[in-house]
Design a protein around this motif. Sequence first.
Motif, mmCIF file in Angstrom:
data_model
loop_
_atom_site.group_PDB
_atom_site.id
_atom_site.type_symbol
_atom_site.label_atom_id
_atom_site.label_comp_id
_atom_site.label_asym_id
_atom_site.label_seq_id
_atom_site.Cartn_x
_atom_site.Cartn_y
_atom_site.Cartn_z
ATOM 1 N N ASP A 1 -9.500 -24.803 40.031
ATOM 2 C CA ASP A 1 -9.153 -25.318 41.372
ATOM 3 C C ASP A 1 -8.633 -26.669 41.377
ATOM 4 O OD1 ASP A 1 -9.260 -22.773 42.402
ATOM 5 O OD2 ASP A 1 -11.215 -23.169 43.624
ATOM 6 N N GLN A 2 -9.482 -27.295 40.768
ATOM 7 C CA GLN A 2 -9.363 -28.964 40.372
ATOM 8 C C GLN A 2 -7.946 -29.178 39.644
ATOM 9 O OE1 GLN A 2 -12.951 -30.776 39.179
ATOM 10 N NE2 GLN A 2 -13.866 -30.434 41.339
ATOM 11 N N LEU B 1 6.679 -48.129 39.642
ATOM 12 C CA LEU B 1 5.373 -48.701 38.891
ATOM 13 C C LEU B 1 4.242 -47.879 39.720
ATOM 14 C CD1 LEU B 1 5.760 -52.435 38.691
ATOM 15 C CD2 LEU B 1 5.723 -50.775 37.048
ATOM 16 N N ALA B 2 4.214 -47.657 40.935
ATOM 17 C CA ALA B 2 3.244 -46.726 41.802
ATOM 18 C C ALA B 2 3.010 -45.570 41.224
ATOM 19 C CB ALA B 2 3.540 -46.950 43.120
ATOM 20 N N LEU B 3 4.408 -44.715 41.047
ATOM 21 C CA LEU B 3 4.522 -43.454 40.497
ATOM 22 C C LEU B 3 3.735 -43.297 39.153
ATOM 23 C CD1 LEU B 3 7.949 -42.242 41.857
ATOM 24 C CD2 LEU B 3 5.473 -41.595 42.962
ATOM 25 N N ASP B 4 4.082 -44.170 38.442
ATOM 26 C CA ASP B 4 3.806 -44.314 36.886
ATOM 27 C C ASP B 4 2.167 -44.347 36.882
ATOM 28 O OD1 ASP B 4 6.319 -44.037 35.961
ATOM 29 O OD2 ASP B 4 6.518 -46.260 35.504
ATOM 30 N N ASN B 5 1.719 -45.316 37.576
ATOM 31 C CA ASN B 5 0.391 -45.512 37.581
ATOM 32 C C ASN B 5 -0.372 -44.072 38.298
ATOM 33 O OD1 ASN B 5 0.536 -48.230 36.534
ATOM 34 N ND2 ASN B 5 0.324 -49.251 38.537
ATOM 35 N N PHE B 6 0.009 -43.702 39.136
ATOM 36 C CA PHE B 6 -0.731 -42.642 40.054
ATOM 37 C C PHE B 6 -0.609 -41.367 38.705
ATOM 38 C CE2 PHE B 6 -0.311 -39.141 43.494
ATOM 39 C CZ PHE B 6 -1.947 -38.951 43.262
ATOM 40 N N GLU B 7 0.564 -41.361 38.206
ATOM 41 C CA GLU B 7 0.852 -40.198 37.236
ATOM 42 C C GLU B 7 -0.568 -40.560 35.979
ATOM 43 O OE1 GLU B 7 4.328 -38.058 34.407
ATOM 44 O OE2 GLU B 7 4.305 -40.208 34.973
ATOM 45 N N ALA B 8 -0.522 -41.523 35.544
ATOM 46 C CA ALA B 8 -1.629 -41.739 34.558
ATOM 47 C C ALA B 8 -2.708 -41.475 34.990
ATOM 48 C CB ALA B 8 -1.401 -43.141 34.019
ATOM 49 N N GLU B 9 -3.124 -41.697 36.023
ATOM 50 C CA GLU B 9 -4.752 -41.266 36.521
ATOM 51 C C GLU B 9 -4.856 -40.001 36.845
ATOM 52 O OE1 GLU B 9 -7.041 -43.370 37.277
ATOM 53 O OE2 GLU B 9 -6.048 -45.347 36.540
ATOM 54 N N LEU B 10 -3.522 -39.143 37.043
ATOM 55 C CA LEU B 10 -3.777 -37.743 37.344
ATOM 56 C C LEU B 10 -3.878 -37.033 35.855
ATOM 57 C CD1 LEU B 10 -0.866 -36.804 39.990
ATOM 58 C CD2 LEU B 10 -3.480 -36.911 40.284
ATOM 59 N N LYS B 11 -3.392 -37.661 34.943
ATOM 60 C CA LYS B 11 -3.444 -37.035 33.465
ATOM 61 C C LYS B 11 -4.990 -37.363 33.124
ATOM 62 C CE LYS B 11 1.280 -37.291 32.030
ATOM 63 N NZ LYS B 11 2.543 -37.933 31.315
ATOM 64 N N LYS B 12 -5.339 -38.687 33.316
ATOM 65 C CA LYS B 12 -6.579 -38.800 32.931
ATOM 66 C C LYS B 12 -7.774 -37.779 33.514
ATOM 67 C CE LYS B 12 -6.080 -43.615 31.930
ATOM 68 N NZ LYS B 12 -6.690 -45.200 32.463
ATOM 69 N N ALA B 13 -7.592 -37.418 34.907
ATOM 70 C CA ALA B 13 -8.477 -36.721 35.633
ATOM 71 C C ALA B 13 -8.443 -35.178 35.027
ATOM 72 C CB ALA B 13 -7.917 -36.673 37.011
ATOM 73 N N ILE B 14 -7.181 -34.822 34.811
ATOM 74 C CA ILE B 14 -7.010 -33.317 33.967
ATOM 75 C C ILE B 14 -7.925 -33.161 32.785
ATOM 76 C CG2 ILE B 14 -5.413 -31.910 32.942
ATOM 77 C CD1 ILE B 14 -3.285 -32.738 35.091
ATOM 78 N N VAL B 15 -7.720 -34.465 32.294
ATOM 79 C CA VAL B 15 -8.698 -34.184 30.668
ATOM 80 C C VAL B 15 -10.088 -34.304 31.200
ATOM 81 C CG1 VAL B 15 -9.373 -35.663 28.666
ATOM 82 C CG2 VAL B 15 -6.729 -35.571 29.507
ATOM 83 N N LEU B 16 -10.251 -35.019 31.951
ATOM 84 C CA LEU B 16 -12.063 -35.047 32.470
ATOM 85 C C LEU B 16 -12.326 -33.470 32.883
ATOM 86 C CD1 LEU B 16 -14.573 -36.573 32.848
ATOM 87 C CD2 LEU B 16 -13.663 -37.201 35.263
ATOM 88 N N VAL B 17 -11.354 -33.026 33.670
ATOM 89 C CA VAL B 17 -12.004 -31.770 34.369
ATOM 90 C C VAL B 17 -11.814 -30.590 33.447
ATOM 91 C CG1 VAL B 17 -10.841 -29.791 35.647
ATOM 92 C CG2 VAL B 17 -10.831 -32.022 36.463
ATOM 93 N N GLU B 18 -10.706 -30.866 32.188
ATOM 94 C CA GLU B 18 -10.958 -29.866 31.169
ATOM 95 C C GLU B 18 -12.167 -30.203 30.074
ATOM 96 O OE1 GLU B 18 -9.007 -27.339 30.379
ATOM 97 O OE2 GLU B 18 -7.873 -27.591 32.309
#
Length: 345
Positions: free
Chosen positions: A12-13, A45-62
């Motif tokens: 789900d995450q 810049l805000a969209l780029d930073n938010f996208e980078a944080e989301l990708k890090k979160a996806i790696v952590l969940v995996e």
Amino acid sequence: MACADPFLQFDDQSFALQLQLEEIEAQRELQSGKWREDSPPDFALALDNFEAELKKAIVLVEDLKFAHSIAKAVDSDAAAIEELRVEETQSVQDRDFALSLNEDGNLPSKDVTDLPGMPRLGAESIESDDVLRATEASTFSIESSSTVAGPSADYIVLQRAVLQNLPQLKVQCSVCGESLHRHFTVRLVCGDVYCKPCLKSFFLRVAKDETLFPPKCHRQPIDISIIEADFSVEELTAYRSAELEFTSTDRIYCGNPECAKFIPMPQRALDYASCEACTARTCMHCKALAHDGVCPADEARQNLIDFADEQGWKQCFGCGEIVFRKKLIQIIVVDARPSSAIDVV
């Protein structure tokens, strides 16, 4: 309420994070306009930073999902591994007993603990603390599920039980003393940990008090880039303006007493500076509101006027610039050849 199955929770995450990534792409397509590559607008810049944080979160969940998968596999296979170990131990003991029946009954028996590659899965040997430390969020432990005492409990039950007793991993802010999750804090070069609200409040106080500039902690400078994303556009503009003022070696302030704001270099000319806040003009020489005529505080201009008086030069009645009369002398040079004359000025 925690999800009964952690794998469903991780799925789900991951799905939610993927939806957010798709939303970012949709927002980019809706935006229009062009800008320099090295000067993107704030929303980009805000969209780029938010996208980078989301990708890090996806790696952590995996990673967490993979760690739980390993833990579940160890738990489900523990009984089979323990059974094989018991069988191998019994085989070694039988061999020792057979050797003792021979004539040479003094042959040394082989210690069970010397068997190569044999796992020890007793109640005190099965631990998963390494998995817990590696993921910082895993809650798997089968210390109490050894087959020596009986059949192991279901993995989901064990996982839920440990979840309820595991304290959240938090760090303490060096300023306010509050315990927060790591992603709400910033660790500085000096080693101190600041929560983001405290660090942001410190930068805002620096913008209003020059004695605190440049911002430091334990004599180590603090770069605003580590907290810049938490500032609004107005707050960041105010700090940048204060930074320009505090680092300027030639400060000019608006001559309007009701404004008195700092005027940066791009808004200055030779004789006056323009204030963007109140549109008033300030004399660069006397620092008062701009006025007509030569400013008495303009020493270079006054020295020029004194020199002009000594030379007999005068000021133009129209523009006030210094002028002088230049006499023209006409010289006639006669050539030896007839009918030829040249005027030389």
